[in-house]
Design a protein around this motif. Structure first.
Motif, PDB file in Angstrom:
ATOM      1  N   PHE A  50       0.848  -1.186   0.000  1.00 24.82           N
ATOM      2  CA  PHE A  50       0.000   0.000   0.000  1.00 24.82           C
ATOM      3  C   PHE A  50       0.887   1.240   0.000  1.00 24.82           C
ATOM      4  O   PHE A  50       1.845   1.318   0.752  1.00 24.82           O
ATOM      5  CB  PHE A  50      -0.887   0.037   1.252  1.00 24.82           C
ATOM      6  CG  PHE A  50      -2.000  -0.956   1.259  1.00 24.82           C
ATOM      7  CD1 PHE A  50      -3.281  -0.581   0.871  1.00 24.82           C
ATOM      8  CD2 PHE A  50      -1.784  -2.253   1.667  1.00 24.82           C
ATOM      9  CE1 PHE A  50      -4.309  -1.498   0.893  1.00 24.82           C
ATOM     10  CE2 PHE A  50      -2.809  -3.179   1.694  1.00 24.82           C
ATOM     11  CZ  PHE A  50      -4.078  -2.793   1.308  1.00 24.82           C
ATOM     12  N   VAL A  51       0.532   2.212  -0.839  1.00 26.54           N
ATOM     13  CA  VAL A  51       1.188   3.516  -0.806  1.00 26.54           C
ATOM     14  C   VAL A  51       0.116   4.590  -0.925  1.00 26.54           C
ATOM     15  O   VAL A  51      -1.022   4.312  -1.325  1.00 26.54           O
ATOM     16  CB  VAL A  51       2.217   3.688  -1.953  1.00 26.54           C
ATOM     17  CG1 VAL A  51       3.353   2.701  -1.820  1.00 26.54           C
ATOM     18  CG2 VAL A  51       1.546   3.566  -3.320  1.00 26.54           C
ATOM     19  N   VAL A  56       1.741   6.998  -6.329  1.00 20.91           N
ATOM     20  CA  VAL A  56       1.618   5.943  -7.323  1.00 20.91           C
ATOM     21  C   VAL A  56       2.254   6.337  -8.652  1.00 20.91           C
ATOM     22  O   VAL A  56       2.994   5.559  -9.264  1.00 20.91           O
ATOM     23  CB  VAL A  56       0.141   5.564  -7.527  1.00 20.91           C
ATOM     24  CG1 VAL A  56      -0.015   4.584  -8.690  1.00 20.91           C
ATOM     25  CG2 VAL A  56      -0.427   4.957  -6.255  1.00 20.91           C
ATOM     26  N   LYS A  57       1.992   7.536  -9.128  1.00 23.18           N
ATOM     27  CA  LYS A  57       2.493   7.958 -10.435  1.00 23.18           C
ATOM     28  C   LYS A  57       4.011   7.889 -10.486  1.00 23.18           C
ATOM     29  O   LYS A  57       4.593   7.379 -11.459  1.00 23.18           O
ATOM     30  CB  LYS A  57       2.013   9.374 -10.760  1.00 23.18           C
ATOM     31  CG  LYS A  57       2.421   9.839 -12.142  1.00 23.18           C
ATOM     32  CD  LYS A  57       1.851  11.220 -12.463  1.00 23.18           C
ATOM     33  CE  LYS A  57       2.276  11.673 -13.855  1.00 23.18           C
ATOM     34  NZ  LYS A  57       1.737  13.019 -14.182  1.00 23.18           N
ATOM     35  N   PRO A  93      -5.938   5.516  -7.930  1.00 27.87           N
ATOM     36  CA  PRO A  93      -5.794   4.113  -7.542  1.00 27.87           C
ATOM     37  C   PRO A  93      -6.847   3.712  -6.521  1.00 27.87           C
ATOM     38  O   PRO A  93      -7.190   4.478  -5.640  1.00 27.87           O
ATOM     39  CB  PRO A  93      -4.390   4.054  -6.928  1.00 27.87           C
ATOM     40  CG  PRO A  93      -3.694   5.251  -7.475  1.00 27.87           C
ATOM     41  CD  PRO A  93      -4.761   6.301  -7.652  1.00 27.87           C
ATOM     42  N   THR A  94      -7.380   2.505  -6.658  1.00 26.18           N
ATOM     43  CA  THR A  94      -8.334   1.970  -5.703  1.00 26.18           C
ATOM     44  C   THR A  94      -7.602   1.507  -4.447  1.00 26.18           C
ATOM     45  O   THR A  94      -6.447   1.141  -4.482  1.00 26.18           O
ATOM     46  CB  THR A  94      -9.082   0.782  -6.337  1.00 26.18           C
ATOM     47  OG1 THR A  94      -9.746   1.252  -7.496  1.00 26.18           O
ATOM     48  CG2 THR A  94     -10.123   0.204  -5.393  1.00 26.18           C
ATOM     49  N   VAL A  95      -8.283   1.527  -3.325  1.00 21.30           N
ATOM     50  CA  VAL A  95      -7.769   1.051  -2.052  1.00 21.30           C
ATOM     51  C   VAL A  95      -6.460   1.754  -1.709  1.00 21.30           C
ATOM     52  O   VAL A  95      -5.484   1.148  -1.313  1.00 21.30           O
ATOM     53  CB  VAL A  95      -7.575  -0.478  -2.061  1.00 21.30           C
ATOM     54  CG1 VAL A  95      -7.499  -0.999  -0.627  1.00 21.30           C
ATOM     55  CG2 VAL A  95      -8.700  -1.188  -2.776  1.00 21.30           C
ATOM     56  N   SER A  96      -6.441   3.069  -1.885  1.00 23.51           N
ATOM     57  CA  SER A  96      -5.332   3.912  -1.463  1.00 23.51           C
ATOM     58  C   SER A  96      -3.985   3.435  -1.978  1.00 23.51           C
ATOM     59  O   SER A  96      -3.023   3.276  -1.241  1.00 23.51           O
ATOM     60  CB  SER A  96      -5.279   3.989   0.060  1.00 23.51           C
ATOM     61  OG  SER A  96      -4.354   4.973   0.470  1.00 23.51           O
ATOM     62  N   GLY A  97      -3.883   3.205  -3.279  1.00 18.50           N
ATOM     63  CA  GLY A  97      -2.603   2.861  -3.869  1.00 18.50           C
ATOM     64  C   GLY A  97      -2.177   1.431  -3.628  1.00 18.50           C
ATOM     65  O   GLY A  97      -1.124   1.176  -3.061  1.00 18.50           O
ATOM     66  N   LEU A  98      -2.985   0.472  -4.039  1.00 13.59           N
ATOM     67  CA  LEU A  98      -2.665  -0.946  -3.892  1.00 13.59           C
ATOM     68  C   LEU A  98      -1.926  -1.385  -5.153  1.00 13.59           C
ATOM     69  O   LEU A  98      -2.499  -1.437  -6.242  1.00 13.59           O
ATOM     70  CB  LEU A  98      -3.942  -1.757  -3.695  1.00 13.59           C
ATOM     71  CG  LEU A  98      -3.799  -3.272  -3.546  1.00 13.59           C
ATOM     72  CD1 LEU A  98      -2.907  -3.604  -2.358  1.00 13.59           C
ATOM     73  CD2 LEU A  98      -5.160  -3.916  -3.370  1.00 13.59           C
ATOM     74  N   GLN A 338      -0.943   7.570   6.175  1.00 16.92           N
ATOM     75  CA  GLN A 338      -2.259   7.360   5.572  1.00 16.92           C
ATOM     76  C   GLN A 338      -2.334   6.019   4.857  1.00 16.92           C
ATOM     77  O   GLN A 338      -3.349   5.314   4.940  1.00 16.92           O
ATOM     78  CB  GLN A 338      -2.574   8.507   4.608  1.00 16.92           C
ATOM     79  CG  GLN A 338      -2.871   9.824   5.305  1.00 16.92           C
ATOM     80  CD  GLN A 338      -3.012  10.982   4.347  1.00 16.92           C
ATOM     81  OE1 GLN A 338      -2.519  10.950   3.214  1.00 16.92           O
ATOM     82  NE2 GLN A 338      -3.671  12.047   4.785  1.00 16.92           N
ATOM     83  N   ALA A 339      -1.260   5.649   4.157  1.00 15.49           N
ATOM     84  CA  ALA A 339      -1.237   4.359   3.476  1.00 15.49           C
ATOM     85  C   ALA A 339      -1.263   3.216   4.487  1.00 15.49           C
ATOM     86  O   ALA A 339      -1.986   2.226   4.312  1.00 15.49           O
ATOM     87  CB  ALA A 339      -0.004   4.254   2.583  1.00 15.49           C
TER      88      ALA A 339
END
Length: 352
Positions: A50-51, A56-57, A93-98, A338-339
């Motif tokens: 998770f991030v 993500v980008k 991203p769904t689910v906070s950067g999965l 947060q992640a």
């Protein structure tokens, strides 16, 4: 009863539709699907982490540069443009950067340590080890996401929660052939609920598929036990001394008092500047993991008796929320918090 949701951090006023995935293929940038091949011999599993969304980008750009094979489940959210009738859309991203990575866990973690310290692969809360998803299971998941993504739904409760009084089945027809799980009716639709590295995922539209019962061999002693061998750090070992298995409602009350004591002690140490915010955060997060470790196997059958423990755990979650809301917390550190907070919610929020 309202079924499990998919994303507890959805943005108010936005309509969530059409999740999509991003796949990185060859390092030379040629077109083609990475699902069709594996670049490394023996590369047959996936792991994930998770991030924060904003990270993500940048991670994707580095992964593309290095020719890594990965998968990000994204969601397109639509909203009206201010002052016009036009509709804009934005991918997040769904689910906070999965992010899923293909490869051996040790090799992936070595790469992350070199390129993205201090990111770590997530563990499967049922085993205590790095979460691993077989390639044969991941491929149908990505195919469905590419053709009909709205069929995929992340559930909040752990996989063992859905196993009660149900038969484990394997799909033998169609694009999902080989996937195993439990067929459960959610929102008036039969869905296959499967385990993806410790995350429960429901896939809809399986009413026309053929199934066979999965006859499992006798489980090993490690598989039968809800607990796992642990390698705790010094601070974690000290916290673990305050946790014990409970047998009676009175034991649960005493355990709740221990959790309250730990929370209050940590906050007092912070107030006296004997404990840094990062250590406070890590300790509170570990308390939540301890509650999951000791009591998640019991929550389905003894929810009322365990209520004092869950109430105490809820207070720990509240303190973590206060840290996230603190304006003085460094922005980069806050994103990491947060992640990690989202990961804890995904794995344990059903208990509180």
């Amino acid at each position: 009863m309202k079924p499990d949701g998919t994303n507890p951090l959805s943005t108010a006023g936005w309509k969530q539709t059409a999740p999509r995935d991003i796949r990185i293929t060859e390092p030379n940038g040629k077109n083609g699907s990475e699902i069709e091949k594996c670049l490394q011999p023996g590369c047959t599993t996936w792991s994930y982490l998770f991030v924060h969304n904003s990270k993500v980008k940048g991670i994707e750009e580095q992964l593309a540069k290095d020719g890594r094979i990965y998968f990000v489940h994204k969601t397109v959210r639509y909203f009206k443009k201010t002052g016009t009738k036009k509709v804009q859309h934005q991918e997040v991203p769904t689910v906070s950067g999965l992010i899923f990575f293909q490869g051996l866990p040790t090799e992936i973690q070595s790469y992350l340590g070199e390129k993205f310290p201090p990111l770590y692969l997530c563990k499967n809360c049922s085993t205590g080890r790095v979460a691993v998803i077989p390639d044969a299971q991941m491929r149908p998941f990505m195919r469905v996401n590419g053709t009909d993504p709205e069929r995929i739904r992340f559930l909040l409760k752990p996989f063992h929660y859905y196993a009660r009084n149900r038969t484990l089945l394997r799909i033998t027809s169609g694009e999902l052939a080989g996937l195993e799980g439990y067929v459960i009716r959610i929102d008036r639709d039969r869905r296959l609920v499967m385990d993806a590295g410790g995350i429960s995922v429901a896939i809809s539209g399986v009413h026309a598929e053929h199934f066979e019962e999965v006859r499992r061999e006798k489980m090993t002693q490690d598989e039968e036990s809800p607990f796992y061998k642990r390698n705790l750090q010094e601070r974690e070992a000290l916290v673990d001394r305050y946790f014990q298995p409970v047998k009676t409602a009175g034991d649960a009350v005493l355990q709740a008092e221990n959790i309250d004591f730990l929370r209050e002690h940590v906050l007092a140490e912070q107030a006296q500047r004997r404990m840094k915010t990062n250590d406070v955060w890590n300790t509170l997060a570990f308390i939540i993991k301890e509650i999951g470790y000791y009591y998640s196997p019991l929550i389905d059958h003894y929810e009322e008796q365990l209520a004092p423990i869950m109430k105490a755990g809820g207070k720990v979650f509240q303190e973590m929320g206060s840290i996230l809301e603190d304006a003085q917390t460094d922005e980069e550190i806050k994103k990491r918090y947060q992640a990690e907070h989202q990961e804890l919610l995904m794995k344990y929020s059903y208990m509180f």
